[in-house]
Motif scaffolding. Structure first.
Motif: not given
Length: 364
Positions: A35, A40-43, A46-47, A50
């Motif tokens: 990152f 931008k990181i994962y939404s 999405m997290l 995950k």
């Protein structure tokens, strides 16, 4: 023989919570370059998928990382790795055993007064005197690029720290690390502490001069303050050839040791009780009065810290004046001076005044 686990029961059996695991994942991604700054990181969705957790759990992790200056959320766009700016690194972290309890609000007030004037932000962390929480917060501080200095009161300072490796990593970051109240002897390079041994030595001498011949010391055995205070107590008693004994307690026994001490006093009839602090002395006084003892006619009782507790009841405690706000100011001024390279280090021990009140003979 009763065996006491000074490290505390089940202290390191605590596992990380789900939001802490998510925080670690994001921090690792930032540190590894997965990152990148400004990206931008994962939404949150999405997290959430995950890690098989709710969005609320994800949001808590993101909010803490925002507070620590690692992430920035933009409404309608997502969450991004924070960009470093010239002013983003103006922050001092404070890690203490407690924040809102006892003498700590005044210490923090002293710190905040100085750093606010100098234009620094303040990040507060509390270990609750737990190695697990201390480890978690040390990792967070180490991974935060926006911290310029750290003021620390370590956990259970008598014992070899379980977090020595993290303390060494923090010091290797080449930012000022200043210990307050107590130190880790194997780690400390900079510190501002009180002269605990000297203060309790003088306090105990005053009790002996007032006619006390048999004294009981009640001290915390898992922090260096307690051991130094006992050392002053023992020295005064031995020099005067006074009869003495001591009770040592751990962090886990804090709220109950006054009952144990009252039983010992009732059985063995001591003339004085020298307590680790006001937080032990006041409930001990209350318990002794319930048992029919007159204070100070039957027994003198002393505290340490000159906290609000020392004048809370009709028994006004003879105690030692801990320079709470001043200590915080001194630590903050030293930190700022070291950040600005106006000072290389700090090693200061502050002498403390004894406050005589009606819990001891001649204390009016």
């Amino acid at each position: 023989m009763i065996k006491i686990n000074l490290y505390g029961q089940d202290d390191d059996k605590m596992s990380k919570t789900k939001y802490e695991i998510i925080k670690d994942f994001i921090i690792e991604g930032i540190n590894s370059g997965k990152f990148k700054e400004g990206e931008k990181i994962y939404s949150e969705n999405m997290l959430s998928r995950k890690f098989k957790v709710s969005r609320h759990t994800v949001r808590r992790a993101i909010m803490e990382l925002e507070f620590e200056g690692l992430l920035v959320s933009q409404k309608g766009r997502g969450t991004f790795v924070a960009k470093k700016s010239a002013d983003s690194s103006k922050c001092i972290a404070v890690l203490t055993t407690f924040i809102s309890d006892y003498i700590f609000p005044l210490i923090i007030r002293g710190i905040e007064k100085v750093i606010a004037h100098e234009g620094y932000g303040l990040l507060l962390f509390s270990t609750d005197n737990s190695y697990e929480f201390e480890r978690y917060h040390l990792e967070s501080i180490i991974n935060n690029p926006n911290i310029d200095a750290v003021i620390i009161e370590p956990t259970k300072s008598t014992l070899p720290s379980k977090n020595q490796e993290l303390y060494r990593k923090l010091i290797q970051k080449d930012i000022p690390v200043i210990f307050i109240n107590t130190i880790l002897e194997e780690i400390a390079q900079n510190y501002i502490i009180t002269k605990d041994q000297s203060a309790v030595y003088r306090l105990t001498c005053s009790l002996i001069k007032s006619g006390c011949k048999k004294l009981l010391g009640i001290f915390k055995g898992d922090d260096l303050q307690g051991i130094k205070r006992y050392s002053g107590f023992e020295k005064a008693c031995r020099e005067a050839q006074a009869e003495f004994d001591a009770i040592f307690f751990t962090s886990e026994e804090y709220n109950f040791v006054h009952n144990r001490a009252a039983e010992v006093i009732s059985r063995e009839r001591f003339d004085a009780a020298v307590c680790y602090n006001d937080k032990i002395a006041l409930p001990l006084c209350v318990k002794l009065k319930e048992m029919g003892f007159r204070i100070p006619q039957d027994i003198s009782v002393t505290g340490y810290d000159n906290s609000l507790l020392s004048t809370l009841t009709d028994i006004k405690l003879t105690t030692v004046e801990h320079p709470k706000e001043k200590l915080g100011e001194m630590a903050a001024k030293a930190a700022v001076a070291m950040i600005k390279k106006n000072r290389k280090g700090v090693k200061e021990e502050v002498e403390c005044e004894i406050i005589f009140r009606n819990s001891t003979k001649g204390g009016f």
